[in-house]
Design an enzyme around this catalytic site. Structure first.
Site, PDB file in Angstrom:
ATOM      1  N   GLY A  26       0.817  -1.214   0.000  1.00  0.00           N
ATOM      2  CA  GLY A  26       0.000   0.000   0.000  1.00  0.00           C
ATOM      3  C   GLY A  26       0.842   1.251   0.000  1.00  0.00           C
ATOM      4  N   LEU A  28       0.534   3.693  -2.027  1.00  0.00           N
ATOM      5  CA  LEU A  28       0.958   3.601  -3.429  1.00  0.00           C
ATOM      6  C   LEU A  28       1.457   4.941  -3.952  1.00  0.00           C
ATOM      7  CD1 LEU A  28      -2.006   1.400  -4.728  1.00  0.00           C
ATOM      8  CD2 LEU A  28       0.227   0.673  -3.848  1.00  0.00           C
ATOM      9  N   HIS A  32       4.563   2.319  -8.005  1.00  0.00           N
ATOM     10  CA  HIS A  32       3.614   1.199  -8.078  1.00  0.00           C
ATOM     11  C   HIS A  32       2.716   1.342  -9.308  1.00  0.00           C
ATOM     12  CE1 HIS A  32       4.198   1.579  -3.575  1.00  0.00           C
ATOM     13  NE2 HIS A  32       4.491   0.316  -3.760  1.00  0.00           N
ATOM     14  N   LYS A 141      13.907  -1.229  -7.997  1.00  0.00           N
ATOM     15  CA  LYS A 141      14.491  -0.541  -6.843  1.00  0.00           C
ATOM     16  C   LYS A 141      14.912  -1.547  -5.766  1.00  0.00           C
ATOM     17  CE  LYS A 141      12.390   2.049  -3.660  1.00  0.00           C
ATOM     18  NZ  LYS A 141      12.946   1.588  -2.377  1.00  0.00           N
ATOM     19  N   ASP A 142      14.034  -2.520  -5.549  1.00  0.00           N
ATOM     20  CA  ASP A 142      14.394  -3.575  -4.595  1.00  0.00           C
ATOM     21  C   ASP A 142      15.076  -4.687  -5.383  1.00  0.00           C
ATOM     22  OD1 ASP A 142      13.069  -2.565  -2.081  1.00  0.00           O
ATOM     23  OD2 ASP A 142      11.434  -2.462  -3.512  1.00  0.00           O
ATOM     24  N   GLN A 145      15.459  -8.091  -3.791  1.00  0.00           N
ATOM     25  CA  GLN A 145      14.150  -8.730  -3.636  1.00  0.00           C
ATOM     26  C   GLN A 145      13.736  -9.435  -4.921  1.00  0.00           C
ATOM     27  OE1 GLN A 145      10.573  -7.104  -1.457  1.00  0.00           O
ATOM     28  NE2 GLN A 145      10.077  -6.296  -3.460  1.00  0.00           N
ATOM     29  N   ARG A 179       8.858   5.358   1.809  1.00  0.00           N
ATOM     30  CA  ARG A 179       9.609   5.975   2.916  1.00  0.00           C
ATOM     31  C   ARG A 179       9.973   7.436   2.625  1.00  0.00           C
ATOM     32  NH1 ARG A 179      11.956   0.562   3.761  1.00  0.00           N
ATOM     33  NH2 ARG A 179      11.034  -0.151   5.709  1.00  0.00           N
TER      34      ARG A 179
END
Ligand code: PAF
Length: 282
Positions: A26, A28, A32, A141-142, A145, A179
């Site tokens: 979330g 967003l 996203h 970006k991640d 991940q 963030r």
């Protein structure tokens, strides 16, 4: 857009195929939304999950502070004409969940945030099991991940294929992240330096390659120089690493695909960014 809040409803929907899952927590933002737009361009139907995953936060991390903006998120998804939003109940989602151990986990954010990627992988695997999407879409970006998810999907021979979308940045170059909301406007402007230096590092690697220098020695010099530079500019460096972009291992002379990744704590906010580059060597 249809809202799905439980497995019963999830099992009753008949999405147009191919279906793309975009997992989110979330709050967003354009990053996203660009994943949804990308799915649409590829003519995929879309299911966005919104779930603030407790399994991926360490005890001293910001789970309770994580921004919760559901109504605004739903408005944004409607505007993007997302097909489905999945907002699972945590008890149902986490019941009897298989806890997984993430591969490629002993460097970068995996090293600084023990357990984080195990939690991410566990929940993403759960979403993939229950939704069975043809694709899942992650942002670059991640970087670690998406690489962990890619390895996992390969390992389990999943029907779900991974799509990775480039990083979306603000006008100054700061990588978009939920963030960033914790930063004031002037601090966001300053935080754009994080990317500015990543670009300098990338340029210097490519420049060295045009010369006749010893690659690994230069990598070390660049890394030391920019670690100091970031600190002098008021950024607390968690890591600045230049690694093999597929294995996340230390670089070797002949490596072609290089990941330059950084994690910074700036005014109490953890910011990560990266550039992936291909050396023009044969
Ligand atoms: O990238 C994120 O927002 C989260 O790690 C994810 C993939 C939604 C899993 O909780």
């Amino acid at each position: 857009m249809e809202t799905i809040e439980n497995f019963n409803k999830l099992n009753s929907i008949k999405p147009r195929e191919p279906l793309a899952l975009i997992p989110t927590m979330g709050n967003l933002h354009e990053g996203h939304l660009s994943l949804i737009r990308h799915a649409k361009k590829l003519n995929l139907s879309t299911i966005v999950s919104i779930f603030i995953n407790p399994l991926q936060f360490g005890p001293s991390e910001d789970f309770s502070k994580y921004p919760r903006t559901l109504e605004k998120d739903l408005d944004l998804l409607r505007k993007e004409q997302c097909d489905f939003v999945f907002i699972p109940d945590d008890k149902e989602l986490l019941l009897d969940i298989k806890n997984l151990e993430a591969p490629l986990n002993d460097v970068l954010c995996g090293k600084s945030r023990p357990g984080h990627f195990d939690g991410v992988l566990t929940i993403v695997n759960r979403f993939i099991e229950v939704i069975k999407p043809d694709f899942c879409i992650f942002g670059q970006k991640d970087f670690q991940q998406q690489l962990i998810i890619k390895e996992h999907l390969k390992k389990i021979n999943s029907i779900t294929q991974l799509i990775v979308h480039p990083i979306v940045r603000d006008k100054n170059g700061l990588a978009l992240s939920s963030r960033n909301n914790f930063l004031s406007e002037p601090r966001k402007v300053k935080a754009a330096k994080i990317y500015f230096h990543l670009k300098e590092i990338a340029e210097q690697i490519l420049d060295f390659d045009r010369g006749n220098h010893k690659f690994l020695e230069h990598i070390k010099i660049i890394k030391d120089f920019y670690q100091t530079k970031y600190s002098e500019e008021g950024f607390e460096v968690d890591y600045l690493e230049l690694l093999n972009a597929s294995s996340l291992e230390s670089l070797k002379e002949g490596d072609k695909e290089i990941l330059i990744a950084v994690a910074i704590n700036y005014e109490g906010v953890r910011l990560i960014d990266n550039i992936c580059l291909t050396r023009p060597i044969s």
